[in-house]
Design an enzyme around this catalytic site. Structure first.
Site, PDB file in Angstrom:
ATOM      1  N   CYS A  14      54.456 -43.800 -69.343  1.00 30.02           N
ATOM      2  CA  CYS A  14      53.396 -44.741 -68.980  1.00 30.02           C
ATOM      3  C   CYS A  14      52.072 -44.174 -69.457  1.00 30.02           C
ATOM      4  O   CYS A  14      52.040 -43.151 -70.139  1.00 30.02           O
ATOM      5  CB  CYS A  14      53.404 -45.059 -67.476  1.00 30.02           C
ATOM      6  SG  CYS A  14      52.857 -43.735 -66.389  1.00 30.02           S
ATOM      7  N   ARG A  20      53.719 -45.068 -62.655  1.00 27.04           N
ATOM      8  CA  ARG A  20      54.948 -45.769 -63.023  1.00 27.04           C
ATOM      9  C   ARG A  20      56.036 -44.858 -63.573  1.00 27.04           C
ATOM     10  O   ARG A  20      57.186 -44.931 -63.122  1.00 27.04           O
ATOM     11  CB  ARG A  20      54.634 -46.870 -64.045  1.00 27.04           C
ATOM     12  CG  ARG A  20      53.739 -47.945 -63.478  1.00 27.04           C
ATOM     13  CD  ARG A  20      53.283 -48.912 -64.537  1.00 27.04           C
ATOM     14  NE  ARG A  20      52.370 -48.254 -65.476  1.00 27.04           N
ATOM     15  CZ  ARG A  20      51.925 -48.805 -66.590  1.00 27.04           C
ATOM     16  NH1 ARG A  20      52.334 -50.009 -66.941  1.00 27.04           N
ATOM     17  NH2 ARG A  20      51.084 -48.163 -67.377  1.00 27.04           N
ATOM     18  N   ASP A 132      50.543 -51.477 -64.140  1.00 23.65           N
ATOM     19  CA  ASP A 132      49.926 -50.239 -63.668  1.00 23.65           C
ATOM     20  C   ASP A 132      49.273 -50.480 -62.306  1.00 23.65           C
ATOM     21  O   ASP A 132      48.358 -51.295 -62.186  1.00 23.65           O
ATOM     22  CB  ASP A 132      48.883 -49.776 -64.671  1.00 23.65           C
ATOM     23  CG  ASP A 132      48.395 -48.365 -64.404  1.00 23.65           C
ATOM     24  OD1 ASP A 132      48.636 -47.828 -63.300  1.00 23.65           O
ATOM     25  OD2 ASP A 132      47.760 -47.788 -65.312  1.00 23.65           O
TER      26      ASP A 132
END
Length: 167
Positions: A14, A20, A132
């Site tokens: 990520c 994440r 996100d």
């Protein structure tokens, strides 16, 4: 990362490796463990950017993992060019991550670049992006990511074990 000669290696990526991708890494490790496949599959995570290198994940990510009795002790690290040789599968969390991965991937790499949300079969279109959560307030968005990762990681592992991933 402990690897055996025949193990498959998966890297979750990520933007900054504090929300994440650590959740996805921890969830996939948990799925692998529950299947008894720890000797066959190794999982790690990394960042495209480097703003939080060496730091633990966001406390909200750790809290959500803790609620699900999953421990996580790794720290944020940045994606390295060698990762494209070490990992069989590199899974990005969103289209922006995938664009960066495609630009960074060396021409000689055999890593399969995949979007983790592509394994959210049956989810409504508006719930198929692993967004996100960093700038959100509270843990709800982190819990949503956990649920998405649980489903997507299970589907990914099932398909990858049966060589059903086509790129």
């Amino acid at each position: 990362m402990n690897t055996t000669e025949n193990s498959k290696n998966v890297l979750m990526v990520c933007t900054d490796n504090i929300s994440r991708s650590p959740i996805a890494e921890a969830v996939l490790r948990d799925v692998i463990s529950k299947e008894g496949l720890q000797e066959e599959w190794q999982v790690d995570s990394a960042a495209i950017e480097g703003w939080h290198l060496g730091e633990k994940p966001d406390p909200r990510a750790l809290s959500v993992l803790g609620h699900h009795k999953i421990k996580y002790n790794d720290c944020a690290r940045r994606l390295d060019i060698d990762d494209f040789e070490k990992f069989d599968y590199i899974l990005g969390m969103d289209p922006s991550n995938m664009a960066s991965l495609r630009l960074l991937k060396p021409h000689y790499s055999n890593s399969k670049l995949l979007l983790l949300s592509d394994f959210l079969f049956g989810f409504k279109t508006n719930n198929r992006c692993i967004e996100d959560p960093y700038y959100e307030i509270g843990e709800d968005s982190f819990e949503k990511i956990y649920d998405q990762c649980q489903f997507a990681c299970s589907n990914f592992l099932k398909q990858a074990r049966h060589n059903q991933i086509i790129i």
